[in-house]
Design an enzyme around this catalytic site. Sequence first.
Site, PDB file in Angstrom:
ATOM      1  N   LYS A 321       8.375  66.493  81.528  1.00  0.00           N
ATOM      2  CA  LYS A 321       9.559  65.465  81.717  1.00  0.00           C
ATOM      3  C   LYS A 321      10.459  66.294  82.622  1.00  0.00           C
ATOM      4  CE  LYS A 321       9.833  62.768  77.508  1.00  0.00           C
ATOM      5  NZ  LYS A 321       9.815  61.293  78.319  1.00  0.00           N
ATOM      6  N   ARG A 395       2.488  56.261  71.321  1.00  0.00           N
ATOM      7  CA  ARG A 395       1.388  55.620  70.816  1.00  0.00           C
ATOM      8  C   ARG A 395       0.128  56.175  70.449  1.00  0.00           C
ATOM      9  NH1 ARG A 395       1.827  53.138  77.060  1.00  0.00           N
ATOM     10  NH2 ARG A 395       3.644  54.017  76.671  1.00  0.00           N
TER      11      ARG A 395
HETATM   12  N1  BES Z   1       9.906  59.185  73.816  1.00  0.00           N
HETATM   13  C1  BES Z   1       9.505  58.838  75.243  1.00  0.00           C
HETATM   14  C2  BES Z   1      10.523  57.274  75.210  1.00  0.00           C
HETATM   15  C3  BES Z   1      11.791  57.534  75.550  1.00  0.00           C
HETATM   16  C4  BES Z   1      12.274  57.867  76.772  1.00  0.00           C
HETATM   17  C5  BES Z   1      12.515  57.227  74.469  1.00  0.00           C
HETATM   18  C6  BES Z   1      13.721  57.549  76.789  1.00  0.00           C
HETATM   19  C7  BES Z   1      14.001  57.423  74.292  1.00  0.00           C
HETATM   20  C8  BES Z   1      14.558  57.484  75.824  1.00  0.00           C
HETATM   21  C9  BES Z   1       8.189  58.301  75.301  1.00  0.00           C
HETATM   22  O1  BES Z   1       7.190  59.337  74.532  1.00  0.00           O
HETATM   23  C10 BES Z   1       7.797  58.466  76.704  1.00  0.00           C
HETATM   24  O2  BES Z   1       7.894  59.577  77.197  1.00  0.00           O
HETATM   25  N2  BES Z   1       7.393  57.527  77.378  1.00  0.00           N
HETATM   26  C11 BES Z   1       7.211  57.266  78.741  1.00  0.00           C
HETATM   27  C12 BES Z   1       5.943  56.493  78.821  1.00  0.00           C
HETATM   28  C13 BES Z   1       5.251  56.395  80.282  1.00  0.00           C
HETATM   29  C14 BES Z   1       4.799  58.005  80.387  1.00  0.00           C
HETATM   30  C15 BES Z   1       4.234  55.364  80.310  1.00  0.00           C
HETATM   31  C16 BES Z   1       8.459  56.611  79.463  1.00  0.00           C
HETATM   32  O3  BES Z   1       9.040  55.796  78.676  1.00  0.00           O
HETATM   33  O4  BES Z   1       8.630  57.064  80.530  1.00  0.00           O
HETATM   34 MN    MN Z   2       6.814  61.127  75.978  1.00  0.00          MN
END
Ligand code: BES
Ligand code: MN
Length: 536
Positions: A321, A395
């Site tokens: 990230k 997931r």
């Molecule tokens: N934990 C994150 C989702 C999230 C993002 C929660 C912002 C709270 C605030 C999750 O694991 C994630 O990173 N999801 C990605 C999925 C993508 C890579 C398909 C996302 O939402 O960007």
């Molecule tokens: Mn994630």
Amino acid sequence: MTIQFSTKNFPQADLQSAKHIKSGLKSLLAQSTDCLVLGYSKLDFESFAGNKNAKAKSGVLHELDALLGGSLTHAKLLGELEGVQGSTCLLKSGPTWSATAIKAKRVLLLNVGDQHDSSDMGLSAFAKVARGGLKTLSGGVIENAIWFAPSLSSTKSAQSIANEVRLTIQYAGDQAYRFGVRQPSMKFKAKDKADAFKHLIIASNDASAKEIKLAVEEGAALVEGMNLAKDLGNLPPNVCTPTYLGKTAQGLSKKTQLKVEVLGLKQIEALGMGSFLSVAKGSETPPQFIVMRHQGGKAGEAPIVLVGKGITFDTGGISLKPGEAMDEMKYDMCGAASVIGTMYATALMKLKKNVIGVIPTCENMPSGKATRPGDIVKSMSGQTIEILNTDAEGRLILCDALTYVERFKPKAVIDIATLTGACVIALGHVHSGLFSDDDNLVTALTKAGHDSLDTVWRLPLDAAYHEQLKSNFADVANIGGRPAGSVTAACFLSRFTEKYKWAHLDIAGTAWKSGAAKGATGRPVPLLVNFLLEQK
Ligand code: BES
Ligand code: MN
Ligand code: ZN
């Protein structure tokens, strides 16, 4: 314990029946309390203000004014006692409160609007009134209050009184919450201090005593569950590790009837949870798989199963990230925290149902051992998964937990996860995303959300979205591209839930607040507790 809740019954106190107003007020005012909280309606106000059109003559403010030596007349003259719903008026004892029988030091009047008239005051209108009242009680010198619930209640229906009282307690608990106050070991900031307001007594009369007593017990349990969920969400990721979550769950089995089992790496491997393990691989800290059982129902009764995402820190893994606000990814275990909090509340309430909480928990870290984009793993269900983005890890840990819970032959399974940023974009911080093909489950969860003002909004799960999850190399891909990101995440999970009724809650936008008030909200514990309470 930061705030305590209890009940007190005033058998004859009915401020809506002319015959009992005076004696009712006298019995309430005779209590030694820092503040007596009373509601009054628009009609009460109009009658007091001498409006000829007032339909009925409700004498509650007149009687109170007489008992308090003209305090209300004076407040009205100053413009402090108003006819608008939600307005608050704090009266303080003074020379005119000469009667020795008056022991209350203050009287807080809350304008509840139309309710004693005809229409039900909506729950969100009630919430606004209650919040205003609670805000007045906190942050100053008031340490305790008697809150005469029947005078604030919109209807005579036991169910709505119970909901309102539970909500009042929920809000009082929310307001009293301070991180690090409950346990010294959690204190990271020397200046954190508990609110002076420490004891809320909910008063009833004979018409409502039974319902109110129960609602206060349920509300107090709910607050304990929310406090725990918030503490876990707020703890730093170097403290709140998978092991810490496991220890916390085990700790609850010592305080309550909960039975808790924590599986370690070897056992997770033996279960064949290849998908879950692929996320844990990059971290130095071992994964844990937590199972919490509340056996409140009959032995053979099918349980409700709650599954919570427990990523104690989500760096994104190799699909790292960006750095901005990455600290917030410590909240990526809020699904797990809400399951632990709900299980705790359930046990404290001694709910007469079987409920099981299941938590897969690990860190998502980049390292030489971490899973790469392109890796293919085998889930416990046997389906193979092509991992195209290691940041779509929630997931991957949930799918194996969803397969694991088949063994419980559940009545229904609800998973709770801070699953997608896309859900924050879709619904903001207002509603949690709700996904389910089961209309009854949707109705029940929507109602529970409405009753606790911890609301959900249904999003689709249509077959058409599954197209986006196709992989050239495995049974399924772990991402479906940017369009409808929360829907494709839910679709991915649905492939592992064919054996039972299932709903998924995406709490990415609702589990915490960013900005100055940064912190965990305790959501969706109120929703889940209300849902469990309303299960037949
Ligand atoms: N934990 C994150 C989702 C999230 C993002 C929660 C912002 C709270 C605030 C999750 O694991 C994630 O990173 N999801 C990605 C999925 C993508 C890579 C398909 C996302 O939402 O960007
Ligand atoms: Mn994630
Ligand atoms: Zn995540």
